[in-house]
Design an enzyme around this catalytic site. Sequence first.
Site, PDB file in Angstrom:
ATOM      1  N   GLY A  21      30.729 -13.815  -5.304  1.00  0.00           N
ATOM      2  CA  GLY A  21      31.497 -15.001  -4.905  1.00  0.00           C
ATOM      3  C   GLY A  21      30.892 -15.684  -3.694  1.00  0.00           C
ATOM      4  N   ASN A  26      30.544 -23.187  -5.010  1.00  0.00           N
ATOM      5  CA  ASN A  26      30.152 -22.854  -6.374  1.00  0.00           C
ATOM      6  C   ASN A  26      31.362 -22.252  -7.092  1.00  0.00           C
ATOM      7  OD1 ASN A  26      29.229 -21.317  -8.557  1.00  0.00           O
ATOM      8  ND2 ASN A  26      27.307 -20.790  -7.564  1.00  0.00           N
ATOM      9  N   ALA A  28      32.059 -21.414 -10.252  1.00  0.00           N
ATOM     10  CA  ALA A  28      31.884 -20.275 -11.169  1.00  0.00           C
ATOM     11  C   ALA A  28      31.729 -18.976 -10.387  1.00  0.00           C
ATOM     12  CB  ALA A  28      30.662 -20.492 -12.053  1.00  0.00           C
ATOM     13  N   ASN A 111      15.962 -23.315  -7.013  1.00  0.00           N
ATOM     14  CA  ASN A 111      16.203 -23.366  -5.571  1.00  0.00           C
ATOM     15  C   ASN A 111      15.069 -22.739  -4.766  1.00  0.00           C
ATOM     16  OD1 ASN A 111      19.297 -22.467  -6.739  1.00  0.00           O
ATOM     17  ND2 ASN A 111      19.000 -24.437  -5.746  1.00  0.00           N
ATOM     18  N   GLU A 174      17.681 -26.890  -0.356  1.00  0.00           N
ATOM     19  CA  GLU A 174      17.895 -26.008  -1.519  1.00  0.00           C
ATOM     20  C   GLU A 174      16.899 -26.304  -2.643  1.00  0.00           C
ATOM     21  OE1 GLU A 174      21.322 -24.053  -2.127  1.00  0.00           O
ATOM     22  OE2 GLU A 174      21.575 -23.988   0.033  1.00  0.00           O
ATOM     23  N   HIS A 248      24.902 -28.640  -6.317  1.00  0.00           N
ATOM     24  CA  HIS A 248      23.511 -29.108  -6.377  1.00  0.00           C
ATOM     25  C   HIS A 248      23.473 -30.332  -7.274  1.00  0.00           C
ATOM     26  CE1 HIS A 248      22.021 -24.752  -5.613  1.00  0.00           C
ATOM     27  NE2 HIS A 248      21.858 -25.465  -4.511  1.00  0.00           N
ATOM     28  N   CYS A 381      18.784 -24.088 -13.786  1.00  0.00           N
ATOM     29  CA  CYS A 381      18.747 -23.406 -12.479  1.00  0.00           C
ATOM     30  C   CYS A 381      17.737 -22.270 -12.504  1.00  0.00           C
ATOM     31  CB  CYS A 381      20.088 -22.780 -12.146  1.00  0.00           C
ATOM     32  SG  CYS A 381      21.425 -23.929 -11.974  1.00  0.00           S
TER      33      CYS A 381
END
Length: 456
Positions: A21, A26, A28, A111, A174, A248, A381
């Site tokens: 987490g 973010n 998800a 990233n 990032e 992002h 990603c």
Amino acid sequence: MAMWVEANIDGLVGPSHHYGGLGVGNVASLEHEGLPSHPRQAALQGLRKMQLVAELGVPQWVWLPPVRPRWEMLDRLGFHGSIGQRLARALQEQPRALSAAFSSAFMWTANAATVAPACDCRDARHHFTPANLIASWHRGWEAEERQADLRRFFGSGPCVVHDALPPLGPLRDEGAANHMRLSDDSGCVGLHIFVYGAIDEEVRGDWAFLPRQTRAASQSIARLHALDPQDVFYLQQHPQAISAGVFHNDVIATSHQNVMLHHARAFLDGEAELERLERRFLQRTGQPLIRRIISESELPLADAVRSYFFNSQILSPFSADRSHSAADRPRMVIVCPQQCQEIGTASRLVASLVQDPQIPIDEVRFVSVQESMGGGGGPACLRLRVWADATLQEAMPQGLRIDGRLVDRLTSAIEQWYPERLTLNELADPHVAQHIEQVSHRLRALIDPAGATQAQ
Ligand code: SUG
């Protein structure tokens, strides 16, 4: 004329993949916090995606996981003693630090760095700047590992691997997730779009989450990469998007060559800059930019985040393989996360794009990267794009280039060594921690012995 094709370097998840987490903003990642993860499944899913992309004719490399846990991190936070004592104390006092020390977030190589090919840079060298990733404590440690690996990939020829930007809040970076490169068909003429959430330290906007990229960072990278300022464009992310979980740009916009797709709420006051982009694209390439704005009614922001539609990968299949004639290959293929098949708005959008004659995307493939999605990372990603001519491709480590043999070797190592299921409590078990550490070392020694020696 030389062809510059897109090569992909995908991150392979490490054996300690679990949900902490930890990703700032973010959604998800927050939803999955504390749930058991499945490292073996995560790695196999990522590998299957690499194999699909390689089969579509896109040169594909694998980026091996760095060693975890990062003991140095626990030491520097004051967790001393035996391995068992350090882990137990971290679990009890600061479980998120324990999670961060085992993080596998490096698998999201979008990233890892920002990239500019030599054809775009005034000094005719390829430029790579590792992202400092300082917005989150589990990723801020990646930069030095990524820099060493980038040197392994691009240590020879006309390549510059810069230091990451200084680890300062106003210079939060990032990487390629907040950068888009548009190009002509040959891949030689490129325009660069940098997307930022905040200027520097200045607080402007009303976000629920800290914006991860600053304009000051993006401007520094454009300077370091010796890009022509006329070919560089800056767009601010919409604060509503950031607050909805768009941490992002690649969660709300995507591009490939002359195609740019973005949500209506991707950018704040970007029209003047987008018009300049369209004019410049036409001037430099002789063809119009195909820019498709996806409206809120077509794909509500919440569905964009749930489906990760914008994190699909658009590819030119067989671009490196001239044996397929242009007539029998799709112009572009979109590789979408499976969620785009399941969520009605996203699935209708994908179908409408494929049917639209104005958009050169002719085919769709759906992939399941569920374990990565649980941490907020879709297909795009997982990959870093590098525009490479034949010379650069040959200079990259061939042992890390995905083919059937490498897939088989990786599959058997993953099936043998990766845990099937993992929870945070298990990370505090010294046997599990030592096993994870050994697997990270053994994988590098097995697949990339030259790189493993260099890294020591
Ligand atoms: O930085 N998730 C990553 C996801 C990165 C996705 N990358 C792109 N959009 N390009 C992040 O938020 C979750 C870690 C955890 O749950 O422990 C995480 O770091």
